[in-house]
Design a protein around this motif. Sequence first.
Motif, PDB file in Angstrom:
ATOM      1  N   SER A 120      39.930  14.550  85.555  1.00 61.46           N
ATOM      2  CA  SER A 120      39.695  15.396  84.386  1.00 61.46           C
ATOM      3  C   SER A 120      40.143  16.836  84.573  1.00 61.46           C
ATOM      4  O   SER A 120      40.004  17.632  83.657  1.00 61.46           O
ATOM      5  CB  SER A 120      38.221  15.351  83.987  1.00 61.46           C
ATOM      6  OG  SER A 120      37.448  16.028  84.948  1.00 61.46           O
ATOM      7  N   SER A 123      39.576  19.696  71.752  1.00 56.47           N
ATOM      8  CA  SER A 123      38.975  19.156  72.964  1.00 56.47           C
ATOM      9  C   SER A 123      37.529  19.633  72.994  1.00 56.47           C
ATOM     10  O   SER A 123      37.243  20.781  72.642  1.00 56.47           O
ATOM     11  CB  SER A 123      39.737  19.660  74.185  1.00 56.47           C
ATOM     12  OG  SER A 123      39.095  19.227  75.354  1.00 56.47           O
ATOM     13  N   SER A 180      41.978  11.950  80.772  1.00 53.53           N
ATOM     14  CA  SER A 180      41.520  12.481  79.489  1.00 53.53           C
ATOM     15  C   SER A 180      40.803  11.356  78.750  1.00 53.53           C
ATOM     16  O   SER A 180      40.939  10.191  79.127  1.00 53.53           O
ATOM     17  CB  SER A 180      42.718  12.960  78.664  1.00 53.53           C
ATOM     18  OG  SER A 180      43.495  11.838  78.293  1.00 53.53           O
ATOM     19  N   GLY A 189      43.442  18.690  81.950  1.00 50.95           N
ATOM     20  CA  GLY A 189      43.496  19.663  80.851  1.00 50.95           C
ATOM     21  C   GLY A 189      43.751  21.079  81.347  1.00 50.95           C
ATOM     22  O   GLY A 189      44.761  21.702  80.987  1.00 50.95           O
TER      23      GLY A 189
END
Lengths: 341, 630
Positions: free
Chosen positions: B534, B51, B387, B537
């Motif tokens: 977002s 990532s 994502s 994560g």
Amino acid sequence: MNVQTPAEKLTLKDFSTDQEVRWCPGCGDYAILKCMQRTLPQMGVSRENTVFVSGIGCAARFPYYMETYGFHTIHGRAPAIATGVKLANPELDVWVVTGDGDALSIGGNHLMHALRRNVDLNILLFNNEIYGLTKGQYSPTSHPGTRSPSTPYGSVDSPLNPCRFALGSGARFVARTVDTAQKHMPEIFTRAHAHQGASFVEIFQNCIVYNDGVFSDFTDKPVAADAQLLAVHGEPLIFGKEKNKGLRLKPGTLALEVVTIGEEGVSVEDILVHDQTSETMAFILTKLSPPDFPMVLGVIYEDPASSYERDVYRQYESVRKERGTPDFNAFLAKGDTWRVS
Amino acid sequence: MQTDSETGKNLPTTGDVESVVIRFAGDSGDGIQLLGAQFTTSTALAGSGLSTFPDFPAEIRAPLGTTFGVSAYQIKFGARKIFTSGDQPDVLVALNPAALKVNVGLLLEGSLIVVDTGTFVERNFKKAHIEADPLEDGSLAKFQVLKIDISRLTMEAVKEFGLGNKDALRSKNLWALGLMLWMFDHDRAPIIEWLNRKFAKNENIRDANIAALNAGHAFGETSELSGDMRRYTVGAASLEPGLYRTVTGAQALSWGLAAAGQLAKTPLVFCSYPITPASPILHLLAQMKEFDIVTFQAEDEIAAVCAALGASYAGSIGVTSSSGPGIALKGEAMGLAISTELPLVIVNSQRGGPSTGLPTKTEQSDLYQAVYGRNGDAPMPVLATRSPGDCFFIAVEAVRLAIKYMTPVMILTDGYIGNAAEPWKLPDFNALDPIAVPHVAARPSGAEPFNPSVRDPETLARVWAKPGTKGLEHRIGGIEKSHETGHISYDPANHQKMTQVRRDKIAGIAKDIPPQEVDFGEESGRLAVIGWGSTYGPIARAVRIARSEGHDVSHIHLTYINPFPENLGELLSRFDRILVPEMNMGQLITVLRDHFLLQAISLCKVSGQPFKISEIIEAIHGQLSLQAAE
């Protein structure tokens, strides 16, 4: 692109909706509407390929009365929405109906860019030099000193000249007419429609309630002949009841003067001949106004070039041709990939 | 041995590591983003989970060597699925003193710093307002510092190509990349291939860059022999089988829009005005004409949304894209789309606000604007992307809903997702459901006047009648319309009815979307962490860690912000406590309270930086201990 397939003979009635027209009695808009409903069948266009897009204001009600496709949008944005319509379907005939506040105040930016891009739109600006629908405030085309609810002691700012704004924005078709000019308005509409690219038409339109008679110095019957000049490409710029007045370049300058044919040795040969392809002449002619000069009407400037949406599609087609039929999975797998098993 | 920065361990002395966070930093002109992106490619090809977080300044070319001109790129990669770009870097590569100054505060004790000593000169200290040489004053004592004169070594490596000093130094990023490829045992071949393609027309630059890359790599090898440097291996992640690539949010969103157009067999007209961080979508779609896509760079934000709406009116799929300030300008036209009931997709790549705010930094503060930000009662579906890869599917879903319900739909994504990359399993386009487009068919002349207000009794969607179709001539506009005829109507009862229809139409979408699922954990329990966008994560990773510690906590992540899935209220009621982390001052929580009268707890962060996993774990611990005390 104005490709039409006239299948049936249509009339004024075919272009009129069943909706009650809601302008003030005596409003100049009625005459313009009738002229459009009468002229479209003469052009041989089809109703389904014709779209009227408007913003906000009195003029913006126009689409409701046309038995075609119509989109009454938001204030000032009609040229932008019409651009989207043309980008989606360049085959449609798209007319934009707007007013002086809609086009030149809140929507000035969109008008400017539609003109400079040369989107194939027919833009009709109904100029009554006042805000009608909001009850009479001065507009960006009002003469200095206009007394209105928002300027009770007279407006102090300089007005815009719509045709000069259009020319300055790169318009390649600029014409002027008057709401009552039923004789030459059809021709202006027809030519605006035939022109490839953005056509800009200023229509002097009388607001009987808030600005009655603001154009009377050149539209009133007794003075009209001496105060209007209908410009015709290739013909001398002659006007007047006796057809004996003309415009001539003042020797040694870029300024015009009014002269009388037959006086002081002036003959027809001395009169300036209208050249609609001359941007310089267009700038000069659109600057003139009574009382010292006639108001110049007609097609003042026309110099066609390829239109925006046509060029967009040309590029689009060439890329499509080069790349062939796409395969989405192959597209996603382009570049660096790896397989997990 | 393993390193895991969210649990605060450092890079081991050598050997296999489970995951690593590297932060590349340098001047805006040093090519840091390119260095990061290429390292990411090599990482992806090595099969690791990853990532990334490109973190660059708003200034295009800030004065050389200044702190505000520092550009950074962070990547976390590991032998498992990676959810975030990492809380703290294990390795910082600093190509100048300003980059060290700005980023050293992020590091934990014992982290590795690689510096280009060639830039540590008085002139650069002055530019970065550094008083004493940090390499000499002992301030880095708690870190491992690798001092390498990368500038000089790069110049030597490219000497034979006869470039001037300035041009030669441009290859510095590739030298550093070469060293990092060596350090983490990544293959150079794909990078060399990429350089061959990128500089095909400039052989000298190409060869210089390859030489620098190789030199950096060779430097690692040589130093290892002398014991100065260690090498690490990060294994491959166990991902689902399939073909993978890396993808950024902007790419996935653009490709999703294109896919939707293909699935609907309808051209896409994408209209946008350049704005950070939304512009990449315009750039990407402009290159995809073969997928029936017309792109239009409008004169302003308002023109962009208006042209998109005009295109939808004419029968295409109109899409516009912007960020917060631009979305604000589009509000009136969105209202027109709601009133005229035309499909439209509005993409909002959120950034820090209000006003110009933080253009290159991320935030989730446009949720109110998306849900409420228009005049009148103007309901609109709102979807959020979680994502980079998710953007593809959300774009398809937005187009589906826009057409099926004849409504504008807003996609909330953000600067972080837009720029961040992750490994992405390629979807099979042929397996995606087609999107039905119900354009009304032509009618013979002489038929009754066409009525544009006819609705589907189930979806309440109005008919879509395309100009150019014979017999469907009609007028629409922003003035209230009769529910029966579509003509202008000022009738009070009609306005009441139309307002209710517009509300019911959008609310009814709840029946058409999947029920809310628990992303990780149990369906009920002591604590649910609910997020959107977002924050996926960091929440996902934090909840996994907390559960592995034995805590009773679940993760719920929303895609549909308006309307909410039908079962959401009931699902949330099964948890004792609800924690809502958001990169704003509490916007989702307000909407949740409004709908469900929830007693939820807000966790807010508006620093322009994504949440750290540790911040969310701390909040989870806090909530659970509070609860235990009660």
